[in-house]
Design a protein around this motif. Structure first.
Motif, PDB file in Angstrom:
ATOM      1  N   ILE A 134       1.291  -1.080   0.133  1.00 15.07           N
ATOM      2  CA  ILE A 134       0.028  -0.006   0.226  1.00 15.07           C
ATOM      3  C   ILE A 134       0.600   1.355  -0.301  1.00 15.07           C
ATOM      4  CG2 ILE A 134      -1.955  -1.074   1.232  1.00 15.07           C
ATOM      5  CD1 ILE A 134      -1.259   0.648   3.901  1.00 15.07           C
ATOM      6  N   ALA A 135       2.284   0.864   0.313  1.00 21.69           N
ATOM      7  CA  ALA A 135       3.149   1.960   0.907  1.00 21.69           C
ATOM      8  C   ALA A 135       2.559   2.494  -1.103  1.00 21.69           C
ATOM      9  CB  ALA A 135       4.212   1.907   0.984  1.00 21.69           C
ATOM     10  N   TRP A 136       3.170   2.001  -2.181  1.00 21.00           N
ATOM     11  CA  TRP A 136       4.013   2.663  -3.451  1.00 21.00           C
ATOM     12  C   TRP A 136       2.535   2.675  -4.348  1.00 21.00           C
ATOM     13  CZ3 TRP A 136       8.022   4.714  -3.674  1.00 21.00           C
ATOM     14  CH2 TRP A 136       9.656   4.341  -2.526  1.00 21.00           C
ATOM     15  N   PRO A 139       8.147   4.231  -9.613  1.00 19.80           N
ATOM     16  CA  PRO A 139       7.034   4.194  -8.691  1.00 19.80           C
ATOM     17  C   PRO A 139       7.159   5.043  -7.868  1.00 19.80           C
ATOM     18  CG  PRO A 139       8.744   1.875  -7.791  1.00 19.80           C
ATOM     19  CD  PRO A 139       9.216   2.875  -8.666  1.00 19.80           C
ATOM     20  N   ILE A 140       6.051   5.304  -7.339  1.00 23.20           N
ATOM     21  CA  ILE A 140       5.751   6.939  -6.883  1.00 23.20           C
ATOM     22  C   ILE A 140       4.379   6.653  -5.565  1.00 23.20           C
ATOM     23  CG2 ILE A 140       4.535   8.851  -6.909  1.00 23.20           C
ATOM     24  CD1 ILE A 140       4.799   8.564  -9.680  1.00 23.20           C
ATOM     25  N   ARG A 141       5.460   6.621  -4.831  1.00 28.76           N
ATOM     26  CA  ARG A 141       4.734   6.739  -3.016  1.00 28.76           C
ATOM     27  C   ARG A 141       3.248   7.054  -2.636  1.00 28.76           C
ATOM     28  NH1 ARG A 141       6.656   6.205   2.072  1.00 28.76           N
ATOM     29  NH2 ARG A 141       4.509   5.256   3.464  1.00 28.76           N
ATOM     30  N   THR A 142       2.245   6.187  -2.570  1.00 33.03           N
ATOM     31  CA  THR A 142       1.013   6.860  -2.127  1.00 33.03           C
ATOM     32  C   THR A 142       0.648   7.851  -1.340  1.00 33.03           C
ATOM     33  OG1 THR A 142       0.341   4.668  -2.762  1.00 33.03           O
ATOM     34  CG2 THR A 142      -0.910   5.322  -1.714  1.00 33.03           C
ATOM     35  N   PRO A 143       0.312   8.364  -1.700  1.00 35.07           N
ATOM     36  CA  PRO A 143       0.091   9.271  -0.346  1.00 35.07           C
ATOM     37  C   PRO A 143      -0.686   8.614   0.604  1.00 35.07           C
ATOM     38  CG  PRO A 143      -1.102  10.725  -2.354  1.00 35.07           C
ATOM     39  CD  PRO A 143      -0.099   9.013  -2.653  1.00 35.07           C
ATOM     40  N   ILE A 144       0.328  10.087   1.943  1.00 36.02           N
ATOM     41  CA  ILE A 144       0.031   8.578   3.423  1.00 36.02           C
ATOM     42  C   ILE A 144      -2.003   8.526   3.809  1.00 36.02           C
ATOM     43  CG2 ILE A 144       0.345  10.829   4.699  1.00 36.02           C
ATOM     44  CD1 ILE A 144       1.826   9.071   5.855  1.00 36.02           C
ATOM     45  N   ALA A 154      -3.478   5.599   4.406  1.00 37.34           N
ATOM     46  CA  ALA A 154      -4.035   5.157   6.601  1.00 37.34           C
ATOM     47  C   ALA A 154      -5.886   4.955   6.019  1.00 37.34           C
ATOM     48  CB  ALA A 154      -3.829   7.191   6.599  1.00 37.34           C
ATOM     49  N   ILE A 155      -6.345   5.419   4.721  1.00 40.18           N
ATOM     50  CA  ILE A 155      -7.631   4.282   4.293  1.00 40.18           C
ATOM     51  C   ILE A 155      -7.713   2.994   4.483  1.00 40.18           C
ATOM     52  CG2 ILE A 155     -10.454   4.845   2.605  1.00 40.18           C
ATOM     53  CD1 ILE A 155      -8.803   7.811   2.422  1.00 40.18           C
ATOM     54  N   GLN A 156      -6.027   2.747   3.737  1.00 42.88           N
ATOM     55  CA  GLN A 156      -6.546   1.287   3.545  1.00 42.88           C
ATOM     56  C   GLN A 156      -5.994   0.293   4.701  1.00 42.88           C
ATOM     57  OE1 GLN A 156      -3.753   1.733  -0.219  1.00 42.88           O
ATOM     58  NE2 GLN A 156      -5.102   0.207  -0.349  1.00 42.88           N
ATOM     59  N   ILE A 157      -5.203   1.039   5.490  1.00 44.76           N
ATOM     60  CA  ILE A 157      -4.376   0.595   7.135  1.00 44.76           C
ATOM     61  C   ILE A 157      -5.742   0.855   7.690  1.00 44.76           C
ATOM     62  CG2 ILE A 157      -3.657   1.114   8.628  1.00 44.76           C
ATOM     63  CD1 ILE A 157      -1.127   2.031   6.794  1.00 44.76           C
TER      64      ILE A 157
END
Length: 142
Positions: free
Chosen positions: A35-37, A43-48, A52-55
């Motif tokens: 979920i981080a990328w 690869p680009i980092r997924t916005p936190i 956070a929603i996925q976590i």
């Protein structure tokens, strides 16, 4: 009902330990790499906020879980919910050895060959863990 968070350097054994807990105790397993990328090249980092929603969805939907990763910004989102926190603080030498011997991770790579093509970069990344200052570093994990 267990809620376990495992973190440490790349190659420290987070995924291996998380899989063992997950299988032995019928726990849901979340690898934060997934979920981080964003799936882009490079690869680009997924916005936190999106991570956070996925976590939150994962920990809400599962009574027992193990979450593993190395991203201190994402780890902070899980720490308050965890019953147990495990910091795998192996030597850089041992992490590199583990990375060289890791089995294919099909949830991250299309093939074992694609994973192995990334090994030189990964070893370089692992070796800089004690010196880095940002979110994936010994300093932040401490």
């Amino acid at each position: 009902m267990s809620k376990i968070l495992i973190f440490g350097n790349s190659g420290s054994g987070k995924s291996t330990l998380a899989k063992r807990f997950s299988i032995k105790n019928c726990m849901a397993h979340l690898d934060l790499d997934t979920i981080a990328w964003q799936v882009t090249s490079p690869p680009i980092r997924t916005p936190i906020s999106e991570s956070a929603i996925q976590i939150n969805d994962f920990i809400t939907l599962n009574d027992s879980w193990v979450v593993e990763g190395c991203y201190s910004d994402l780890l902070q989102l899980v720490m308050e919910e965890a019953d147990e926190i495990i910091f795998l603080n192996l030597s850089v030498k041992d992490c590199i050895k583990n990375a060289k011997n890791r089995p294919w991770e099909p949830h991250k790579y299309k093939s074992k060959e694609a994973q192995d093509a990334n090994l030189t970069m990964l070893i370089n990344w692992i070796s800089r863990y004690p010196e880095r200052e940002k979110i994936i570093s010994l300093k932040k994990h401490m």
